[in-house]
Design an enzyme around this catalytic site. Sequence first.
Site, short mmCIF file in Angstrom:
data_model
loop_
_atom_site.label_atom_id
_atom_site.label_comp_id
_atom_site.label_asym_id
_atom_site.label_seq_id
_atom_site.Cartn_x
_atom_site.Cartn_y
_atom_site.Cartn_z
CE LYS A 83 33.93 43.37 41.06
NZ LYS A 83 33.40 44.61 40.37
CE1 TYR B 150 37.95 45.97 35.11
CE2 TYR B 150 39.02 46.49 33.41
CZ TYR B 150 38.65 46.87 34.49
OH TYR B 150 38.84 47.95 34.99
CG ASP C 46 40.36 38.56 38.66
OD1 ASP C 46 40.37 39.54 37.94
OD2 ASP C 46 39.53 38.91 39.59
P1 KE4 Z 1 38.33 47.02 40.90
O1 KE4 Z 1 39.74 47.44 40.79
O2 KE4 Z 1 37.30 47.89 39.90
O3 KE4 Z 1 37.97 46.96 42.37
O4 KE4 Z 1 38.38 45.64 40.45
C1 KE4 Z 1 38.65 45.38 39.23
C2 KE4 Z 1 38.38 43.87 38.77
C3 KE4 Z 1 39.11 42.90 38.67
N1 KE4 Z 1 39.05 41.66 38.22
C4 KE4 Z 1 37.57 41.52 37.87
C5 KE4 Z 1 37.13 39.96 37.44
C6 KE4 Z 1 36.53 42.36 37.88
O5 KE4 Z 1 35.23 42.23 37.33
C7 KE4 Z 1 37.05 43.88 38.31
C8 KE4 Z 1 36.20 44.82 38.16
N2 KE4 Z 1 34.67 44.75 37.70
C9 KE4 Z 1 34.34 45.81 37.15
C10 KE4 Z 1 32.82 45.31 36.29
N3 KE4 Z 1 32.88 44.25 35.42
C11 KE4 Z 1 34.03 46.93 37.91
C12 KE4 Z 1 33.22 48.01 37.26
C13 KE4 Z 1 33.89 49.16 36.93
O6 KE4 Z 1 34.96 49.18 36.39
O7 KE4 Z 1 33.31 50.38 37.30
#
Ligand code: KE4
Length: 426
Positions: A267, A144, A239
Site C-alpha cells: 500500500k 486478512y 502483517d
Molecule cells: P494486496 O494483495 O491486496 O495488495 O494485500 C493483501 C493484504 C495483506 N495484508 C493486509 C493486512 C491487508 O489489509 C491486505 C489487503 N487489504 C484489503 C483491504 N482490506 C485490500 C482491498 C481488496 O481486497 O480489494
Amino acid sequence: MNRSRSQELFEQALRYLPGGVNSPVRAFRAVGGTPFFAQKAGGARVEDIDGNVYIDYVCTWGPSIMGHAHPEVIAAVKAAADRGTSFGIPNSLEVELARKICRWVPSVEKVRLTNSGTEATMSAVRLARGFTHRDKIIKFEGCYHGHVDSLLVKAGSGALTLGQPDSAGVPAALACLTLSLPFNDVDALSRAFAQNKGEIAAVIVEPIPANAGLIPPLPGFLETMRKLCTENGALLIFDEVMTGFRLARGGAQELLGVRPDLSCFGKVIGGGLPVGAFGGRADIMDHLAPLGPVYQAGTLSGNPLAMAAGLAQLRLLEEQDIFAKLEKLGAQLESETRAALKSAGLPYTFYRYGSMFCLFFTSRAVRQLSDARTADLDHFARFFHALLDRGIYIAPSQFETGFLSAAHTADDIEQTARALSEALRA
Ligand code: KE4
C-alpha cells in the site's frame, strides 16, 4: 445522486468480469446497490463517471496517504516512465526503497520487494516454514493477509464480507496446517503452542487487525505472543500491509513496541502503484534464493515505475510531519463522530489509531471477530448509502477500516460530520 452511467458500465462489467469487479469488496455486495465507477481522483476526493464528487475515506484501501494524484508522485512516475517502465534488471530505485524501508523499520535488516501484499505474506510464510523446517502456521480469526491459500482460513476483509472466510479451492490438507485462533485470547494462543509443540513455524498477525473493522490489541497480548514465539522457536510475522508507514514511520511495531522477526508491507510504499515487501532479520532473509533454499521471485518486483511512486510518497512523509497532521485530523473526526453518535442516541463502538478508524454498529466492545459480528449490518448498509448520497465515500463493508490522508482538511471533516449526523438516522 444520478449514477446512471455507472449502472450502464456495471452491466458491461458483469459481462466480462466475475461480479463486475477485479476485487470482491468493490462490488457493494455487503451494502447493496451498484458500485460507482471512478473517473478520476485528486487529493481527498474521487469523482465518478457521472460527475459526482465524494470525500474519500477509503483512500484506495490505504495507499494514498498523501492524497490521490499528489503532484510529486505523479511527476516521479512520469519521469520514471520516460526511462522505461520495467527492466527486469537491478536498478538504483529498488536499492533506495529497500534502504529506506530498513532505515524506517528497525526490525527490518533486509527486505525483498514484491508486487502486492498477498505476495509479501505468501513469501513470508514460505520463508518461515523453510527457515524453521516446520509446517504449521497460527493466524487469527478475522485477520486478512491477502488471498494466500494457507491464510484464507477464517479470513477477514472481502472474504468475511462475502461470508467466505474459508475459501473454496483451498485443499483441506493445506488448510489443516493453519490454526486460526480468536484474537486477543492469550489462553487459546498458549494452548495452541502447547498442543503443537515444536510444530509451529510462525504466528502471523495484523498487530492492529483492520480487516474485521479495526480491533485494538489488548494490553500484553502482542507482548505475550512475542514471548511464546521466542520460547517455542516460532517466528513472529507482523502483517503491516495496512499499518506500515501509516501509523508511524516504523508502523504499528513502533507504536506498540513489539519487535517481530519478519514484517510484511504494501500500500503506502507503492504510492498507489503495485508494491509489496517482506523483510526482517538478515539471518532469516538470507535463506531466500539466490542465497538460500527458499525460492521467491517476481517479473515486476522492484520495477522502476512503482519504485519511483513509492519513493516519492515516502519522501513526502519524511519532509513534512505528516503523522502529526494525520493524528490531528483523526482526532477531529473522532470527536465529531462521537458527538454525532451521542446526539443520535446510538451507543456504537468507535476505534481509531492515527488516520485509521472504524465505527462498529454495535454497542459491544470489539475484542475479536465474534464481537464484530454483532454489528447491525442492515443499519450499516443504510448508513453507507445515506453518506454516499451526501458525497461521502466510506468502505462498502462493516468489516473494513477507514483512512484519512494528508489531503483531507478540517473543513472536509466538518462537512463529513454534518452528513454523518443525518446518515446515522437513516
Ligand atoms: P494486496 O494483495 O491486496 O495488495 O494485500 C493483501 C493484504 C495483506 N495484508 C493486509 C493486512 C491487508 O489489509 C491486505 C489487503 N487489504 C484489503 C483491504 N482490506 C485490500 C482491498 C481488496 O481486497 O480489494
